[in-house]
Design an enzyme around this catalytic site. Structure first.
Site, PDB file in Angstrom:
ATOM      1  N   SER A 200       5.767  -4.962  -0.837  1.00 60.54           N
ATOM      2  CA  SER A 200       5.273  -3.618  -1.113  1.00 60.54           C
ATOM      3  C   SER A 200       5.815  -3.039  -2.413  1.00 60.54           C
ATOM      4  O   SER A 200       5.100  -2.339  -3.127  1.00 60.54           O
ATOM      5  CB  SER A 200       5.620  -2.681   0.047  1.00 60.54           C
ATOM      6  N   HIS A 246       9.000   1.349  -2.156  1.00 64.93           N
ATOM      7  CA  HIS A 246       7.723   1.815  -2.684  1.00 64.93           C
ATOM      8  C   HIS A 246       7.924   2.699  -3.923  1.00 64.93           C
ATOM      9  O   HIS A 246       7.250   2.520  -4.945  1.00 64.93           O
ATOM     10  CB  HIS A 246       6.961   2.591  -1.612  1.00 64.93           C
TER      11      HIS A 246
END
Length: 295
Positions: A200, A246
């Site tokens: 991610s 993230h």
């Protein structure tokens, strides 16, 4: 294919389409022949962008056609398979996922974790114990099927076009810099005994770089912004997600992506790879600070 039908479909569109990829709308034209070209077909020139055919034939330059090689908007070489690295990255992620499913104990050696077992016990594994390789292995490790499915779909949708626009070397540098930055911020802010894994961080870096590229090409920013907002809502609204990865990946992707597409032509490689190096220096500093805290 019927050329008359192609022309009718072309005229029916509200925006010009790339003459080499009729399914792609674009607002950029070759500065020589004025045909519409998409990011994959753009070859950076001293003024604007040119199509691969004009560069290959050297039309209007008076130079040997072999003297100029087709280049992407970021200065990378135009390749026959512009998604090759994206396919390889997906294949590596899937291979590691299958290996983890076959041998679940392998997961303990791949995830990103500060130290284990937690204090007051003496740590025998983790980054603080010298296992820095985990910053890389965790980028390719997934345990749940939904996790790898979502990440690999995102990688294909976002990574493929970005690889075509940047070129392979720059794309790979962006991917790893973003992934490492996400891992470093997770290591710094997350609990030392909390494990994290997944691609991610790197994928959020691709999101950030895509937004920068679309802004650079004057494309409609609303689709990528909407997609990014949805992902951020999921990041902070769904428990068990390492939001640090993230955000770290996103920031690194924006910074690196900006350098990739805005670097002046005469110092392009120096600025592009120099920015990657600076981001990696920040990553190293964060890792050293956290390691000092834990040891």
């Amino acid at each position: 294919m019927d050329h008359a039908a192609d022309r009718s479909a072309h005229e029916a569109r509200s925006a010009p389409v790339c003459y080499r990829h009729p399914e792609r709308e674009t607002g950029v034209r070759c500065t020589r022949c004025e045909r519409p070209i998409c990011p994959e077909c753009m070859v950076s020139a001293s003024v604007g962008f040119q199509c691969p055919e004009c560069v290959r034939t050297g039309s209007g330059t008076g130079h040997d056609p072999a003297a100029s090689r087709p280049r992407t908007v970021a200065g990378g070489a135009v390749t026959a398979d512009p998604r090759l690295l994206t396919k390889i990255l997906i294949a590596v992620n899937v291979a590691v996922f299958l290996a983890v499913q076959a041998k679940s104990s392998l997961l303990n050696d791949l995830v990103l974790i500060g130290e284990w077992p937690p204090k007051p016990y003496h740590a025998t594994m983790g980054v603080a114990d010298g296992e820095y390789y985990r910053f890389v292995t965790s980028m390719f490790t997934h345990q749940a099927i939904w996790h790898i499915a979502f990440n690999m779909l995102s990688l294909w949708w976002i990574g493929g076009p970005l690889e075509a626009a940047l070129g392979r070397a720059r794309y790979l540098a962006l991917y790893f810099v973003s992934g490492l930055a996400g891992g470093a911020l997770t290591y710094l802010l997350e609990g030392p005994s909390t494990a994290s894994l997944g691609a991610s961080g790197a994928i959020f870096g691709l999101f950030g770089a895509t937004a920068v590229l679309m802004r650079r090409l004057n494309y409609d920013m609303r689709p990528v912004i909407a997609l990014l907002v949805i992902n951020l809502i999921i990041t902070f609204g769904w428990g068990g997600i390492a939001w640090q990865a993230h955000i770290g990946g996103l920031v690194a992707g924006v910074v690196t992506g900006y350098a990739m597409v805005h670097a002046p032509r005469e110092r392009r490689s120096l600025i592009q790879y120099g920015t990657c190096a600076l981001v990696l220096v920040v990553v190293v500093v964060l890792v050293l600070v956290r390691t000092a805290q834990l040891t």
